[in-house]
Motif scaffolding. Sequence first.
Motif, short mmCIF file in Angstrom:
data_model
loop_
_atom_site.label_atom_id
_atom_site.label_comp_id
_atom_site.label_asym_id
_atom_site.label_seq_id
_atom_site.Cartn_x
_atom_site.Cartn_y
_atom_site.Cartn_z
N ALA A 61 19.69 16.45 -11.66
CA ALA A 61 18.68 15.59 -12.28
C ALA A 61 17.83 14.84 -11.26
CB ALA A 61 19.36 14.58 -13.20
N MET A 62 18.36 14.64 -10.07
CA MET A 62 17.69 13.80 -9.07
C MET A 62 16.27 14.24 -8.71
SD MET A 62 19.22 12.54 -5.47
CE MET A 62 18.33 11.46 -4.40
N PRO A 63 16.01 15.52 -8.46
CA PRO A 63 14.63 15.89 -8.09
C PRO A 63 13.60 15.59 -9.18
CG PRO A 63 16.13 17.70 -7.64
CD PRO A 63 16.91 16.66 -8.36
N PHE A 64 13.98 15.78 -10.43
CA PHE A 64 13.04 15.50 -11.52
C PHE A 64 12.74 14.01 -11.61
CE2 PHE A 64 15.41 19.33 -12.86
CZ PHE A 64 14.36 20.23 -12.85
N LEU A 65 13.78 13.20 -11.54
CA LEU A 65 13.59 11.76 -11.59
C LEU A 65 12.86 11.25 -10.35
CD1 LEU A 65 17.10 10.79 -12.97
CD2 LEU A 65 14.96 10.76 -14.22
N MET A 66 13.18 11.84 -9.19
CA MET A 66 12.53 11.42 -7.96
C MET A 66 11.05 11.76 -7.98
SD MET A 66 13.47 12.23 -4.00
CE MET A 66 15.02 11.38 -4.05
N GLY A 67 10.70 12.90 -8.53
CA GLY A 67 9.29 13.28 -8.63
C GLY A 67 8.49 12.29 -9.44
N VAL A 68 9.03 11.88 -10.56
CA VAL A 68 8.35 10.88 -11.40
C VAL A 68 8.26 9.55 -10.67
CG1 VAL A 68 8.54 9.55 -13.54
CG2 VAL A 68 9.01 12.00 -13.55
N ALA A 69 9.35 9.13 -10.05
CA ALA A 69 9.38 7.83 -9.37
C ALA A 69 8.39 7.81 -8.20
CB ALA A 69 10.78 7.52 -8.87
N VAL A 70 8.39 8.85 -7.40
CA VAL A 70 7.49 8.89 -6.24
C VAL A 70 6.04 8.92 -6.70
CG1 VAL A 70 6.76 10.32 -4.29
CG2 VAL A 70 9.18 9.88 -4.66
N ALA A 71 5.72 9.74 -7.69
CA ALA A 71 4.34 9.80 -8.19
C ALA A 71 3.91 8.45 -8.76
CB ALA A 71 4.21 10.88 -9.26
N GLY A 72 4.78 7.80 -9.49
CA GLY A 72 4.44 6.51 -10.07
C GLY A 72 4.30 5.42 -9.03
N ILE A 73 5.22 5.36 -8.10
CA ILE A 73 5.18 4.30 -7.08
C ILE A 73 3.99 4.48 -6.16
CG2 ILE A 73 6.39 3.38 -5.06
CD1 ILE A 73 9.00 3.83 -6.65
N MET A 74 3.68 5.73 -5.80
CA MET A 74 2.54 5.96 -4.93
C MET A 74 1.23 5.59 -5.63
SD MET A 74 3.96 6.79 -2.16
CE MET A 74 2.85 7.56 -1.03
N ASN A 75 1.14 5.79 -6.94
CA ASN A 75 -0.05 5.39 -7.69
C ASN A 75 -0.04 3.90 -7.99
OD1 ASN A 75 -1.38 7.85 -7.89
ND2 ASN A 75 -0.09 8.49 -9.57
N LEU A 76 1.14 3.34 -8.13
CA LEU A 76 1.27 1.92 -8.44
C LEU A 76 0.73 1.07 -7.30
CD1 LEU A 76 2.49 0.17 -10.70
CD2 LEU A 76 4.59 0.12 -9.40
N GLY A 77 1.07 1.46 -6.08
CA GLY A 77 0.61 0.70 -4.94
C GLY A 77 -0.73 1.15 -4.41
N GLU A 78 -1.28 2.22 -4.95
CA GLU A 78 -2.54 2.79 -4.47
C GLU A 78 -2.53 2.94 -2.95
OE1 GLU A 78 -5.91 0.70 -6.00
OE2 GLU A 78 -5.22 0.83 -8.05
N ILE A 79 -1.53 3.62 -2.49
CA ILE A 79 -1.31 3.78 -1.05
C ILE A 79 -2.19 4.91 -0.53
CG2 ILE A 79 0.41 4.29 0.69
CD1 ILE A 79 2.48 3.18 -1.35
N LYS A 80 -3.12 4.56 0.34
CA LYS A 80 -4.05 5.55 0.89
C LYS A 80 -3.76 5.84 2.37
CE LYS A 80 -6.78 5.63 -2.77
NZ LYS A 80 -6.13 6.16 -3.89
N ASN A 81 -3.50 4.79 3.14
CA ASN A 81 -3.25 5.01 4.56
C ASN A 81 -1.75 5.18 4.80
OD1 ASN A 81 -2.69 2.40 3.86
ND2 ASN A 81 -3.63 1.45 5.63
N ASN A 82 -1.40 5.91 5.83
CA ASN A 82 0.00 6.22 6.16
C ASN A 82 0.72 6.83 4.97
OD1 ASN A 82 -0.37 5.18 8.72
ND2 ASN A 82 0.40 3.15 8.16
N TYR A 83 0.09 7.80 4.34
CA TYR A 83 0.62 8.39 3.12
C TYR A 83 2.00 9.01 3.35
CZ TYR A 83 0.75 11.07 -1.20
OH TYR A 83 1.11 11.59 -2.40
N ARG A 84 2.15 9.75 4.44
CA ARG A 84 3.44 10.42 4.70
C ARG A 84 4.55 9.42 4.97
NH1 ARG A 84 1.24 15.36 8.41
NH2 ARG A 84 0.34 16.53 6.68
N THR A 85 4.25 8.39 5.72
CA THR A 85 5.26 7.37 6.00
C THR A 85 5.68 6.66 4.72
OG1 THR A 85 4.25 7.01 8.17
CG2 THR A 85 5.77 5.32 7.37
N ASN A 86 4.72 6.27 3.91
CA ASN A 86 5.04 5.60 2.65
C ASN A 86 5.77 6.52 1.69
OD1 ASN A 86 3.89 3.15 3.44
ND2 ASN A 86 1.87 3.82 2.83
#
Length: 151
Positions: A80-105
Amino acid sequence: MDRIISSFRKAASRIVWAYSVCVVILALGSYAIGGNVAPKNIFILTWMYLCFIVINTVILSLDGIKSWERLPYLIKRLVAMPFLMGVAVAGIMNLGEIKNNYRTNLAITVVFFGVIYIIASTVAYVFEKKQTDKMNDALMAFQKEIAKEDE
């Protein structure tokens, strides 16, 4: 259909606390930096919450299938972890609107989610095992009681 409905209720009750904590953390973080909570952020959290419920409903519904039921708890959680992680990562990356240092974040988000997920899975396993052990002890006591009555 009953299994899906009961799985949905169980999944929703397990995840609602995490959703509530995320909204509170988002509000406190916005207050600390002097900003406002954007409606977009609440919509992203709600989208994540609904996706988590759907994924957990599917996973809980699989418990009735014999081949899935025989798998160890750890393997089920790792599937189950990859499915949940995909949603979490997509949501958190959009939540913070992270543009710079994308790979690090992205790496930090994946590691952070992985650690939280493993801790939550371990806690859930301990509580589930404790409940199962209690039920097994009660069953053993009941069987002893029946054996004494048969004598």
